[in-house]
Design a protein around this motif. Structure first.
Motif, PDB file in Angstrom:
ATOM      1  N   ILE A  99       0.818  -1.208   0.000  1.00  0.00           N
ATOM      2  CA  ILE A  99       0.000   0.000   0.000  1.00  0.00           C
ATOM      3  C   ILE A  99       0.854   1.261   0.000  1.00  0.00           C
ATOM      4  N   SER A 100       2.135   1.132   0.338  1.00  0.00           N
ATOM      5  CA  SER A 100       3.041   2.286   0.306  1.00  0.00           C
ATOM      6  C   SER A 100       3.903   2.300  -0.951  1.00  0.00           C
ATOM      7  N   GLY A 101       3.714   1.309  -1.842  1.00  0.00           N
ATOM      8  CA  GLY A 101       4.422   1.297  -3.112  1.00  0.00           C
ATOM      9  C   GLY A 101       5.711   0.510  -3.153  1.00  0.00           C
ATOM     10  N   LEU A 102       6.077  -0.146  -2.043  1.00  0.00           N
ATOM     11  CA  LEU A 102       7.301  -0.952  -2.004  1.00  0.00           C
ATOM     12  C   LEU A 102       7.018  -2.364  -2.517  1.00  0.00           C
ATOM     13  N   PRO A 103       8.037  -3.073  -3.041  1.00  0.00           N
ATOM     14  CA  PRO A 103       7.813  -4.445  -3.512  1.00  0.00           C
ATOM     15  C   PRO A 103       7.251  -5.342  -2.419  1.00  0.00           C
ATOM     16  N   MET A 104       6.154  -6.042  -2.733  1.00  0.00           N
ATOM     17  CA  MET A 104       5.544  -6.965  -1.783  1.00  0.00           C
ATOM     18  C   MET A 104       5.809  -8.409  -2.166  1.00  0.00           C
ATOM     19  N   GLY A 105       5.939  -8.670  -3.480  1.00  0.00           N
ATOM     20  CA  GLY A 105       6.313  -9.999  -3.913  1.00  0.00           C
ATOM     21  C   GLY A 105       5.323 -10.638  -4.847  1.00  0.00           C
ATOM     22  N   ASN A 106       5.503 -11.942  -5.056  1.00  0.00           N
ATOM     23  CA  ASN A 106       4.644 -12.735  -5.928  1.00  0.00           C
ATOM     24  C   ASN A 106       3.789 -13.707  -5.121  1.00  0.00           C
ATOM     25  N   THR A 107       4.427 -14.584  -4.336  1.00  0.00           N
ATOM     26  CA  THR A 107       3.692 -15.573  -3.534  1.00  0.00           C
ATOM     27  C   THR A 107       4.442 -15.801  -2.224  1.00  0.00           C
ATOM     28  N   VAL A 108       3.687 -15.873  -1.109  1.00  0.00           N
ATOM     29  CA  VAL A 108       4.291 -16.035   0.210  1.00  0.00           C
ATOM     30  C   VAL A 108       3.368 -16.873   1.088  1.00  0.00           C
ATOM     31  N   ILE A 109       3.953 -17.767   1.902  1.00  0.00           N
ATOM     32  CA  ILE A 109       3.237 -18.420   3.004  1.00  0.00           C
ATOM     33  C   ILE A 109       3.506 -17.623   4.268  1.00  0.00           C
ATOM     34  N   ASN A 110       2.434 -17.226   4.956  1.00  0.00           N
ATOM     35  CA  ASN A 110       2.582 -16.562   6.244  1.00  0.00           C
ATOM     36  C   ASN A 110       2.457 -17.509   7.434  1.00  0.00           C
ATOM     37  N   ASN A 111       1.659 -18.596   7.277  1.00  0.00           N
ATOM     38  CA  ASN A 111       1.387 -19.446   8.428  1.00  0.00           C
ATOM     39  C   ASN A 111       1.142 -20.888   7.993  1.00  0.00           C
ATOM     40  N   VAL A 112       1.567 -21.822   8.849  1.00  0.00           N
ATOM     41  CA  VAL A 112       1.414 -23.261   8.603  1.00  0.00           C
ATOM     42  C   VAL A 112       0.838 -23.911   9.856  1.00  0.00           C
ATOM     43  N   LYS A 113      -0.154 -24.780   9.676  1.00  0.00           N
ATOM     44  CA  LYS A 113      -0.679 -25.598  10.756  1.00  0.00           C
ATOM     45  C   LYS A 113      -0.867 -27.029  10.241  1.00  0.00           C
ATOM     46  N   VAL A 114      -0.914 -27.998  11.178  1.00  0.00           N
ATOM     47  CA  VAL A 114      -1.067 -29.414  10.829  1.00  0.00           C
ATOM     48  C   VAL A 114      -2.158 -30.022  11.699  1.00  0.00           C
ATOM     49  N   GLY A 115      -3.037 -30.817  11.086  1.00  0.00           N
ATOM     50  CA  GLY A 115      -4.068 -31.524  11.833  1.00  0.00           C
ATOM     51  C   GLY A 115      -4.923 -32.352  10.905  1.00  0.00           C
ATOM     52  N   ASP A 116      -5.646 -33.300  11.452  1.00  0.00           N
ATOM     53  CA  ASP A 116      -6.571 -34.115  10.659  1.00  0.00           C
ATOM     54  C   ASP A 116      -7.890 -33.353  10.566  1.00  0.00           C
ATOM     55  N   ILE A 117      -8.066 -32.589   9.514  1.00  0.00           N
ATOM     56  CA  ILE A 117      -9.209 -31.683   9.419  1.00  0.00           C
ATOM     57  C   ILE A 117     -10.422 -32.316   8.742  1.00  0.00           C
ATOM     58  N   ASP A 118     -10.290 -33.536   8.212  1.00  0.00           N
ATOM     59  CA  ASP A 118     -11.440 -34.200   7.597  1.00  0.00           C
ATOM     60  C   ASP A 118     -11.734 -35.562   8.203  1.00  0.00           C
ATOM     61  N   SER A 119     -11.113 -35.845   9.352  1.00  0.00           N
ATOM     62  CA  SER A 119     -11.382 -37.070  10.121  1.00  0.00           C
ATOM     63  C   SER A 119     -11.164 -38.342   9.306  1.00  0.00           C
ATOM     64  N   ASP A 120     -10.145 -38.324   8.430  1.00  0.00           N
ATOM     65  CA  ASP A 120      -9.836 -39.521   7.645  1.00  0.00           C
ATOM     66  C   ASP A 120      -8.641 -40.280   8.199  1.00  0.00           C
ATOM     67  N   GLY A 121      -8.118 -39.838   9.353  1.00  0.00           N
ATOM     68  CA  GLY A 121      -6.972 -40.500   9.958  1.00  0.00           C
ATOM     69  C   GLY A 121      -5.635 -40.069   9.408  1.00  0.00           C
ATOM     70  N   VAL A 122      -5.624 -39.123   8.471  1.00  0.00           N
ATOM     71  CA  VAL A 122      -4.390 -38.630   7.855  1.00  0.00           C
ATOM     72  C   VAL A 122      -4.246 -37.154   8.169  1.00  0.00           C
ATOM     73  N   LYS A 123      -3.061 -36.752   8.615  1.00  0.00           N
ATOM     74  CA  LYS A 123      -2.818 -35.356   8.938  1.00  0.00           C
ATOM     75  C   LYS A 123      -2.710 -34.523   7.661  1.00  0.00           C
ATOM     76  N   GLU A 124      -3.398 -33.397   7.661  1.00  0.00           N
ATOM     77  CA  GLU A 124      -3.248 -32.431   6.577  1.00  0.00           C
ATOM     78  C   GLU A 124      -2.357 -31.279   7.019  1.00  0.00           C
TER      79      GLU A 124
END
Length: 396
Positions: free
Chosen positions: A190-215
């Motif tokens: 918003i101030s005109g400086l380079p922000m980039g193309n693609t970035v991950i800000n946060n990562v979490k892990v858990g079984d979010i669909d109850s299939d026994g496999v961590k996502e």
């Protein structure tokens, strides 16, 4: 909700800043320590530091410090099954050749925090690891470490997701994944400086669909050549490679961004939801009171039968604009209801005041509407240890 306003139990100030915070028992005494990452300022200058604190219900006491490590994210877990928790940090380190992503492993030993190993990496002159998490991703009984951030400089940044292993002696890279939404472009802030193309800000892990496999759930943003899309991705890992289950992008303004993620059953339906917070803003709005102000954004998603569904959404603004930088979920008032706590920054007269809000999903009306209990804390100072005291008993 069973209460309308939280009470501050204790605050502690020092000259410096906080970039990350976590609570966990790192010395096996049965009590959680508070670990903060940021900077400390003294007469000799400013330095990156990791501070360890204890809280006995009355006093916040500094137990230890480790200087020289940049910690944008902190996680605590016994990664190598030696019955002693490791402190994991993600950030970056800089030298005359550039700035490089960094993953560090520390441990509390003989009354102090010691560095066990650190890895730095980067394909060019600028990379960053913004987030770290640890869990057994493939169900083999061994804990993996996951980092998210970017590589290849801001003007060509690729989202970067990595899996690491730590056997107590060696930190090893297992898998690396990078991507862009559109090649050979980058956008500006918003101030005109380079922000980039693609970035991950946060990562979490858990079984979010109850299939026994961590996502693995990642949140950040991706530039499409005109605007910045908030980007939510769901992955799995089979011990060798990532499998992308879902990628979802959306735009609310010129810049839409996920800042933080929490995985929890926030509506008491027995299923884990994905909760995201972040911001929306328009180009040219920096220090421009005539522009559309920044809005904070809170969203609750479900992932079932390979379908990502937006269940609840709330955007809000206050003052000259507001951002939701971080969130945590847990039953903070022990009423059997999981609350969502967002922490961010509210602009006012050119300053940035902390903004803390507590939310829950109301199921009494038959619809999952978000109800809000709000506390705005205006703090004039250099560094205040407030959130740690609230969340020593946090759930993630």
């Amino acid at each position: 909700m069973g209460w309308s306003k939280p009470n501050m139990r204790k605050s502690h100030n020092w000259i410096g800043s906080i970039r990350s915070i976590y609570a966990g028992d790192i010395d096996n005494d049965g009590f959680s320590e508070i670990i903060t990452g940021g900077t400390t300022i003294s007469s000799s200058g400013s330095s990156n530091s990791i501070l360890v604190w204890s809280y006995d219900g009355e006093n916040v006491i500094q137990k230890g410090v480790f200087e020289g490590i940049s910690a944008s994210s902190i996680f605590v877990l016994d990664v190598d099954n030696d019955q002693v928790a490791e402190v994991l940090t993600a950030g970056r380190t800089s030298n005359e050749n550039g700035s490089f992503a960094q993953l560090s492993i520390l441990q509390w030993n003989e009354g102090k925090l010691s560095l066990l190993q650190s890895k730095e990496w980067g394909s060019s002159i600028e990379s960053y690891a913004y987030s770290v998490f640890a869990n057994d991703l493939d169900g083999d009984g061994n804990v993996e470490i996951v980092t998210g951030g970017y590589d290849n400089d801001l003007t060509n940044s690729s989202g970067q997701l990595r899996v690491w292993s730590w056997n107590g002696e060696e930190l090893s890279l297992k898998t690396n994944e990078e991507w862009r939404l559109v090649e050979d472009v980058y956008g500006v802030t918003i101030s005109g400086l380079p922000m980039g193309n693609t970035v991950i800000n946060n990562v979490k892990v858990g079984d979010i669909d109850s299939d026994g496999v961590k996502e693995i759930v990642t949140g950040g943003w991706a530039y499409d050549g005109e605007k910045f899309n908030a980007q939510l991705k769901i992955w799995n890992w089979n011990g060798n490679v990532f499998g992308l289950e879902k990628s979802h992008e959306w735009i609310s303004e010129d810049i839409t961004e996920i800042k933080s993620i929490s995985l929890n059953d926030v509506d008491n339906d027995g299923d884990v939801e994905i909760v995201t917070c972040g911001l929306t803003s328009v180009y040219g709005s920096f220090n421009n009171t005539e522009s559309v102000p920044d809005h904070a954004q809170l969203r609750v998603w479900s992932w079932k039968d390979n379908a990502l569904t937006l269940e609840h959404s709330k955007d809000w603004t206050i003052g000259e604009g507001v951002v939701a930088w971080n969130l945590v979920t847990g039953d903070v008032d022990k009423d059997g209801v999981v609350e969502i706590v967002t922490v961010g920054c509210m602009g006012e007269c050119g300053l940035c005041d902390p903004d803390l809000r507590i939310w829950s999903i109301d199921i009494r009306q038959g619809s999952f509407s978000v109800i809000q209990s709000e506390l705005i804390i205006a703090v004039i100072g250099v560094c205040v240890l407030v959130g740690a005291v609230y969340f020593v008993l946090r759930k993630r």
